[in-house]
Design a protein around this motif. Structure first.
Motif, PDB file in Angstrom:
ATOM      1  N   ARG A  22       0.864  -1.191   0.000  1.00 40.22           N
ATOM      2  CA  ARG A  22       0.000   0.000   0.000  1.00 40.22           C
ATOM      3  C   ARG A  22       0.894   1.233   0.000  1.00 40.22           C
ATOM      4  O   ARG A  22       2.059   1.172   0.381  1.00 40.22           O
ATOM      5  N   LEU A  23       0.317   2.338  -0.402  1.00 40.42           N
ATOM      6  CA  LEU A  23       1.026   3.607  -0.415  1.00 40.42           C
ATOM      7  C   LEU A  23       0.693   4.385   0.857  1.00 40.42           C
ATOM      8  O   LEU A  23      -0.456   4.381   1.307  1.00 40.42           O
ATOM      9  N   LYS A  24       1.702   5.048   1.406  1.00 39.70           N
ATOM     10  CA  LYS A  24       1.513   5.958   2.533  1.00 39.70           C
ATOM     11  C   LYS A  24       1.885   7.343   2.041  1.00 39.70           C
ATOM     12  O   LYS A  24       3.038   7.603   1.686  1.00 39.70           O
ATOM     13  N   LEU A  25       0.897   8.245   2.006  1.00 39.35           N
ATOM     14  CA  LEU A  25       1.088   9.588   1.489  1.00 39.35           C
ATOM     15  C   LEU A  25       1.535  10.523   2.601  1.00 39.35           C
ATOM     16  O   LEU A  25       0.903  10.599   3.656  1.00 39.35           O
ATOM     17  N   LEU A  26       2.620  11.251   2.354  1.00 39.74           N
ATOM     18  CA  LEU A  26       3.211  12.140   3.347  1.00 39.74           C
ATOM     19  C   LEU A  26       2.987  13.614   3.021  1.00 39.74           C
ATOM     20  O   LEU A  26       3.038  14.457   3.915  1.00 39.74           O
ATOM     21  N   ASP A  27       2.768  13.931   1.762  1.00 38.64           N
ATOM     22  CA  ASP A  27       2.433  15.288   1.340  1.00 38.64           C
ATOM     23  C   ASP A  27       1.815  15.213  -0.041  1.00 38.64           C
ATOM     24  O   ASP A  27       2.216  14.390  -0.867  1.00 38.64           O
ATOM     25  N   LEU A  28       0.831  16.086  -0.270  1.00 34.42           N
ATOM     26  CA  LEU A  28       0.152  16.137  -1.566  1.00 34.42           C
ATOM     27  C   LEU A  28       0.120  17.597  -2.000  1.00 34.42           C
ATOM     28  O   LEU A  28       1.172  18.211  -2.118  1.00 34.42           O
ATOM     29  N   TYR A  29      -1.100  18.131  -2.195  1.00 39.18           N
ATOM     30  CA  TYR A  29      -1.227  19.554  -2.503  1.00 39.18           C
ATOM     31  C   TYR A  29      -0.620  20.354  -1.355  1.00 39.18           C
ATOM     32  O   TYR A  29      -0.916  20.113  -0.189  1.00 39.18           O
ATOM     33  N   ARG A  30       0.260  21.275  -1.702  1.00 31.57           N
ATOM     34  CA  ARG A  30       0.905  22.154  -0.727  1.00 31.57           C
ATOM     35  C   ARG A  30       0.654  23.588  -1.163  1.00 31.57           C
ATOM     36  O   ARG A  30       1.176  24.024  -2.200  1.00 31.57           O
ATOM     37  N   PRO A  31      -0.114  24.331  -0.387  1.00 31.92           N
ATOM     38  CA  PRO A  31      -0.375  25.717  -0.785  1.00 31.92           C
ATOM     39  C   PRO A  31       0.932  26.491  -0.969  1.00 31.92           C
ATOM     40  O   PRO A  31       1.890  26.297  -0.220  1.00 31.92           O
TER      41      PRO A  31
END
Length: 184
Positions: free
Chosen positions: A59-68
């Motif tokens: 599985r994937l573990k997301l640490l950052d996505l959209y960053r303003p």
């Protein structure tokens, strides 16, 4: 607005947005609020990566996505290092909603060894670094294969960072204030 939420059941991922907490290199939350969002094109590629990882028991573990973009300035003011922090006046692929920082989880939900922690600003974080263990090299190459097969490009200095191709040319920056009314 092209940003879409990344959550269950559509996206079977673990989410740990480090910049929404003090568990990041600044030691304090960088975001005013956690926004687990991506541009629709990046979300589609992420869905492909999830599907590729599943038969492997991963599985994937997301640490950052959209960053303003506003958060990008905070990161830059803390650590103005263009090797690891996108210069805010050019904008980051994260600020366009087309980048994801992530790692892999095994079948028990444990992170695979990648040789360094997320946001370890050292040459050991570079793709292809052979100073990390063979297992870590193998895991990095596995993540690289999954993400590139799903349609992402990689950033050579960070094993955890993937983005859509031609991010700066194809996607505009999305300010937090502009995104919030349609996202919340």
């Amino acid at each position: 607005m092209p940003l879409v939420p990344i959550d269950r059941p559509e996206f079977d991922v673990a989410i740990d947005l480090r910049y929404a907490t003090e568990r990041n290199f600044t030691g304090e939350p960088v975001y005013a609020r956690a926004l687990p969002f991506l541009h629709r094109h990046a979300a589609d590629a992420l869905a492909r990566a999830i599907a590729l990882a599943r038969p492997l028991g991963l599985r994937l573990k997301l640490l950052d996505l959209y960053r303003p973009p506003e958060a990008q300035w905070k990161l830059w003011h803390h650590t103005p290092d263009p090797e690891f922090i996108a210069v805010p006046w050019r904008g980051s692929p994260h600020g366009r909603g087309v980048a994801v920082d992530l790692t892999l989880l095994d079948g028990q939900g444990e992170e695979l060894d990648m040789g360094t922690d997320f946001d370890a600003f050292t040459p050991r974080s570079h793709h292809g670094d052979t100073a990390v263990s063979v297992d870590a090299q193998r895991n990095r190459l596995l993540l690289l294969g999954l993400m590139t097969a799903a349609g992402f490009d990689f950033y050579r200095n960070e094993w955890w960072h993937y983005q859509l191709f031609d991010a700066r040319a194809r996607y505009p920056l999305i300010a937090d204030g502009a995104a919030a009314p349609r996202l919340m």
